[in-house]
Design an enzyme around this catalytic site. Sequence first.
Site, PDB file in Angstrom:
ATOM      1  N   ARG A   1       0.852  -1.199   0.000  1.00  0.00           N
ATOM      2  CA  ARG A   1       0.000   0.000   0.000  1.00  0.00           C
ATOM      3  C   ARG A   1       0.882   1.241   0.000  1.00  0.00           C
ATOM      4  O   ARG A   1       0.507   2.281  -0.533  1.00  0.00           O
ATOM      5  CB  ARG A   1      -0.966  -0.008   1.196  1.00  0.00           C
TER       6      ARG A   1
ATOM      7  N   TYR B   1     -16.770  16.323 -13.825  1.00  0.00           N
ATOM      8  CA  TYR B   1     -17.115  14.898 -13.843  1.00  0.00           C
ATOM      9  C   TYR B   1     -18.024  14.600 -12.634  1.00  0.00           C
ATOM     10  O   TYR B   1     -17.784  15.116 -11.533  1.00  0.00           O
ATOM     11  CB  TYR B   1     -15.820  14.080 -13.766  1.00  0.00           C
TER      12      TYR B   1
ATOM     13  N   ASP C   1      -7.802  17.934 -13.938  1.00  0.00           N
ATOM     14  CA  ASP C   1      -8.116  16.572 -14.369  1.00  0.00           C
ATOM     15  C   ASP C   1      -7.995  16.562 -15.896  1.00  0.00           C
ATOM     16  O   ASP C   1      -8.794  17.192 -16.590  1.00  0.00           O
ATOM     17  CB  ASP C   1      -9.541  16.230 -13.903  1.00  0.00           C
TER      18      ASP C   1
ATOM     19  N   LYS D   1      -9.101   5.339 -18.593  1.00  0.00           N
ATOM     20  CA  LYS D   1      -9.522   5.805 -19.921  1.00  0.00           C
ATOM     21  C   LYS D   1      -8.349   5.719 -20.900  1.00  0.00           C
ATOM     22  O   LYS D   1      -7.834   4.640 -21.109  1.00  0.00           O
ATOM     23  CB  LYS D   1     -10.091   7.218 -19.788  1.00  0.00           C
TER      24      LYS D   1
END
Length: 440
Positions: free
Chosen positions: A97, A150, A222, A247
Amino acid sequence: MSNANILGDPNSTTPARTSGGWIADLDRTRHAGPFLAGHASAGQGMSTTAVHAGTHDDPRTGAVGTPIYQASTFVLGENQYQSVEEGFARDRFIYSRYGNPSQWAVQEKLAALEGAESAIVFSSGMAAITSTVMALMDKGAHVVASSDLYGGTYNLFNQEFPTFGMSCTMVDSYDFVAIEAAIQPNTQLMYFEAITNPLLKVIDIPRLAEIAKRRNVRLVVDATFAPPISMRTLDHGVDVVIHSASKYLNGHSDLIAGVAAGSRKLIDMIWPRLLNYGGSLDPHACFLLERGLKTLAIRMRAHEESATVLAHYLEAHPQVQKVFYPFLESHPDYATAKRLLKNGTGNITFVIEGGDAAALRLVNALQIPKQATSLGGVESLISLPFNTSQATFTSRQRSNVGIDPGCVRLSVGIEDAADLIADFEQALAVTYSQKEMSHA
Ligand SMILES: *Cc1c(COP(=O)(O)O)cnc(C)c1O
């Protein structure tokens, strides 16, 4: 390059990038970010960078390509104990992590592509957004953001912020006077998207960066719709660039991931949020993302090629009322797109005659584009805002944000343009012959 000793020589003082003894020499005061002994080389073209930067050929076996370090944890040695004690655990492998070689390899590739000092990958675009925003805002702080955010980001700002006494003012990203006027004494962040959804507005990022700098506010962008082949967002004065790597960056519609890139200082501030919120990316997903990234430059060229041909075809079609594609001269941001974007993308939004009922007939008649949300994959995807991304809006709310009835979102894949056009030709014919039949 000699990479015989993958774990390095703990007593060596030779810089890791030349010796390959990277474990021994990772030092935050000397390096821009944690890295493996990869192939990053400044000044190379984007395709070369996409293929080689960060990729760590296995020195033990000579296998080409970064191995998948499918490990949750790492053997603790003197270096690891020391780094925890001294507070630079980001530079050592301790627990996945916190960091993992598969993450480091893909992070270095992403940093090289964005021209960033440092990058972190996350288990989703939203994990990248949440960790970044929370890292750069104090309790009670305010953000000035785009009014066409978004949906996930919009929900974060509206649903989660109040818990932390944080607030958000949403402004039209064309209106620089309103953007500046929205800055308050407690504003710490400006948050925008490079290309908006679904109208594909190309935002004048250098203008936003100028305001941010002058008003001493950080600017986060973004750039999911504008991957680094199209725009190196940080070059325009942005502090942190974020992507949903689900994406274009990955490009194969087969994983969920995110990335934040910027200066080492800011990315070091974001990293503790990654630990706290837990959105770290699994090593196997890192492998997929790294593999996807290797073809980013040629994929983007193919997206642009097919999308450009299709956008012109749609614009000339009698039943198509409007086409939004930033590289069409009819797009309101054509000049901005020419100035800021080095490569087009695959996103086209268009409005057809006959409203949402006709749009539904069209998507059902198409054979190649799959009906699905998301974008940036090698396969064309198509969806309608009225029953997906803006389904919770009333038709009036949709028209307020510029979404007319009959609006279609298309992410053009890398299929041959001629096949896509033939498919649209037959599907549009079916769409309007059915209309006549139903009227008969
Ligand atoms: C998809 C998307 C996100 C969210 O990314 P996930 O990987 O789905 O979490 C954020 N911003 C934009 C612009 C997106 O298209």
